[in-house]
Design a protein around this motif. Structure first.
Motif, short mmCIF file in Angstrom:
data_model
loop_
_atom_site.label_atom_id
_atom_site.label_comp_id
_atom_site.label_asym_id
_atom_site.label_seq_id
_atom_site.Cartn_x
_atom_site.Cartn_y
_atom_site.Cartn_z
N CYS A 241 0.83 -1.21 0.00
CA CYS A 241 0.00 0.00 0.00
C CYS A 241 0.86 1.26 0.00
O CYS A 241 0.51 2.27 -0.63
N ALA A 242 1.98 1.22 0.71
CA ALA A 242 2.85 2.39 0.75
C ALA A 242 3.43 2.70 -0.61
O ALA A 242 3.48 3.87 -1.04
N GLU A 243 3.85 1.66 -1.34
CA GLU A 243 4.43 1.88 -2.66
C GLU A 243 3.36 2.20 -3.71
O GLU A 243 3.64 2.87 -4.70
N LYS A 244 2.15 1.72 -3.48
CA LYS A 244 1.10 1.89 -4.48
C LYS A 244 0.40 3.24 -4.36
O LYS A 244 0.01 3.84 -5.39
N PHE A 245 0.24 3.74 -3.13
CA PHE A 245 -0.55 4.96 -2.94
C PHE A 245 0.30 6.14 -2.44
O PHE A 245 0.31 7.20 -3.06
N MET A 246 1.01 5.95 -1.33
CA MET A 246 1.68 7.09 -0.71
C MET A 246 2.85 7.61 -1.52
O MET A 246 3.13 8.81 -1.52
N VAL A 247 3.56 6.72 -2.21
CA VAL A 247 4.67 7.18 -3.05
C VAL A 247 4.15 8.01 -4.21
O VAL A 247 4.79 8.99 -4.64
N VAL A 248 2.95 7.65 -4.70
CA VAL A 248 2.37 8.38 -5.84
C VAL A 248 1.65 9.64 -5.37
O VAL A 248 1.86 10.74 -5.90
N ASP A 249 0.77 9.51 -4.35
CA ASP A 249 -0.04 10.65 -3.90
C ASP A 249 0.73 11.58 -2.98
O ASP A 249 0.32 12.74 -2.80
N LYS A 250 1.81 11.07 -2.35
CA LYS A 250 2.63 11.86 -1.42
C LYS A 250 1.80 12.45 -0.28
O LYS A 250 1.93 13.62 0.08
N VAL A 251 0.91 11.64 0.26
CA VAL A 251 0.08 12.04 1.38
C VAL A 251 -0.27 10.79 2.17
O VAL A 251 -0.38 9.68 1.63
N CYS A 252 -0.40 10.95 3.51
CA CYS A 252 -0.75 9.82 4.36
C CYS A 252 -2.21 9.46 4.13
O CYS A 252 -3.08 10.34 4.01
N LEU A 253 -2.52 8.17 4.12
CA LEU A 253 -3.88 7.70 3.85
C LEU A 253 -4.79 7.82 5.07
O LEU A 253 -6.00 7.63 4.93
N VAL A 254 -4.23 8.11 6.25
CA VAL A 254 -5.04 8.19 7.46
C VAL A 254 -5.29 9.64 7.86
O VAL A 254 -6.42 10.06 8.08
N CYS A 255 -4.22 10.42 7.96
CA CYS A 255 -4.35 11.80 8.45
C CYS A 255 -4.17 12.85 7.36
O CYS A 255 -4.21 14.05 7.65
N ASN A 256 -3.94 12.40 6.12
CA ASN A 256 -3.76 13.31 4.98
C ASN A 256 -2.61 14.29 5.17
O ASN A 256 -2.63 15.41 4.65
N LYS A 257 -1.61 13.88 5.92
CA LYS A 257 -0.44 14.72 6.12
C LYS A 257 0.56 14.46 5.00
O LYS A 257 0.79 13.31 4.61
N GLY A 258 1.16 15.51 4.48
CA GLY A 258 2.07 15.37 3.37
C GLY A 258 3.31 14.56 3.73
O GLY A 258 3.83 14.63 4.85
N CYS A 259 3.79 13.79 2.79
CA CYS A 259 4.98 12.95 3.00
C CYS A 259 5.69 12.76 1.67
O CYS A 259 5.11 12.98 0.60
N LYS A 260 6.93 12.38 1.76
CA LYS A 260 7.73 12.08 0.58
C LYS A 260 8.26 10.65 0.69
O LYS A 260 8.10 9.99 1.71
N GLU A 261 8.91 10.24 -0.37
CA GLU A 261 9.40 8.85 -0.39
C GLU A 261 10.49 8.64 0.65
O GLU A 261 10.62 7.54 1.20
N ARG A 262 11.26 9.68 0.97
CA ARG A 262 12.32 9.53 1.96
C ARG A 262 11.77 9.43 3.39
O ARG A 262 12.50 9.08 4.31
N ASN A 263 10.47 9.75 3.56
CA ASN A 263 9.85 9.64 4.88
C ASN A 263 9.38 8.23 5.20
O ASN A 263 8.94 7.97 6.31
N LEU A 264 9.48 7.32 4.25
CA LEU A 264 9.08 5.93 4.49
C LEU A 264 10.22 5.17 5.16
O LEU A 264 11.33 5.11 4.63
N VAL A 265 9.95 4.59 6.32
CA VAL A 265 10.95 3.84 7.09
C VAL A 265 10.48 2.39 7.16
O VAL A 265 9.39 2.11 7.67
#
Length: 304
Positions: A241-265
């Motif tokens: 899910c992280a690679e499919k949605f958050m890397v593309v949309d650059k937003v958290c799916l729960v709180c809608n807070k902005g994120c980038k690919e380097r923020n994934l741990v």
């Protein structure tokens, strides 16, 4: 069907291969099961289900209380090592100053002997001395050369001249490290992580029976899945899910807070009994035959 005669032949003067195997001789190998592997929802220090989990930038998860206590003990240890190193430097400086003063005294004594003769002259006419130039039979004048020789003499049979091996304290590192990954770790780099609990049954589960799901695909999280956490908000998702949605949309799916690919741990986990995710799942132990009994001593096997 009768057994083989070689396995029942026990009248030899040495142990056969089958007898050694029954006695546990040689390297014993055993594959570790699921019970020997840390689950993903356990603290890396206390190995219990985490409470208020904190994660480092390398994906190691700890209880808040455990990691704070670990960092505090590391800082105390660093202060102790720094104080010991400072005391060692002070002692070395004092010894160096003493050597310089002794060297100056030697040069002064050599200059005095060169100008006034090797044998000291005494102005007191009534002073009795022998032909060797000593003060008397019971009192011996010890020169600086003899003092240095007595001080540096390595005579193990004399208690006062027993050589010692001083322990050198290296320059300690002033940075705390992660207890799991051994990389530098600071308190400000830790971030809290949030797992989504499965409340579909409507029952309140205890801390030992809790199950966590991915907030996106609702799949139950286990050690078979690769987990990813956001260091901006702390929510945990499965890697797909992280690679499919958050890397593309650059937003958290729960709180809608902005994120980038380097923020994934990527969270580190032990795996299952079939896959260890880089861990060694085979335990080895070497046993050799002892005198009398067949068990003998036990020592760890050498790494090959």
């Amino acid at each position: 069907m009768p057994q083989r005669h070689s396995k029942n032949n026990n009248d030899l003067a040495f142990f056969t291969y089958d007898e050694k195997r029954k006695l546990g001789y040689g390297t014993q190998r055993e594959r570790l099961g699921k019970d020997s592997i840390k689950p993903f929802d356990a603290c890396s220090l206390c190995l219990k289900p985490f409470i208020d989990p904190l994660c480092c930038q390398k994906g190691h998860v700890f209880c808040k209380e455990c990691i704070l206590e670990c960092l505090l003990s590391q800082k105390k240890d660093i202060q102790r090592k720094v104080a010991a190193h400072a005391a060692q430097e002070k002692q070395e400086k004092e010894e160096e100053d003493e050597k310089i003063m002794l060297q100056k005294a030697r040069e002064l004594e050599a200059f005095d002997q060169q100008n006034h003769g090797a044998v000291p002259q005494y102005n007191d006419r009534n002073y009795s001395r022998d032909k060797n130039g000593f003060h008397g039979a019971n009192s011996v004048k010890v020169t600086s050369y003899e003092e240095e020789a007595l001080r540096t003499m390595k005579a193990f049979w004399l208690p006062s001249a027993t050589p010692d091996a001083p322990v050198k304290v290296d320059v300690p590192s002033t940075s705390t490290v992660c207890p799991e990954g051994k990389e530098k770790l600071k308190l400000k780099t830790l971030f809290p992580i949030i797992f989504t609990e499965d409340n579909s049954d409507g029952k309140k589960s205890s801390s030992l029976d809790r199950t966590f799901i991915c907030p996106s695909c609702k799949v139950t999280l286990t050690n078979t899945l690769s987990l990813v956490a956001l260091n901006t908000c702390g929510h945990v998702f499965c890697k797909k899910c992280a690679e499919k949605f958050m890397v593309v949309d650059k937003v958290c799916l729960v709180c809608n807070k902005g994120c980038k690919e380097r923020n994934l741990v990527k969270l580190e986990k032990g795996g299952t009994g079939f896959a260890g995710h880089g861990d060694h799942l085979e335990a080895r132990d070497f046993k050799h035959l002892g005198s009398g009994s067949g068990l003998g001593l036990v020592r760890p096997a050498t790494k090959t």
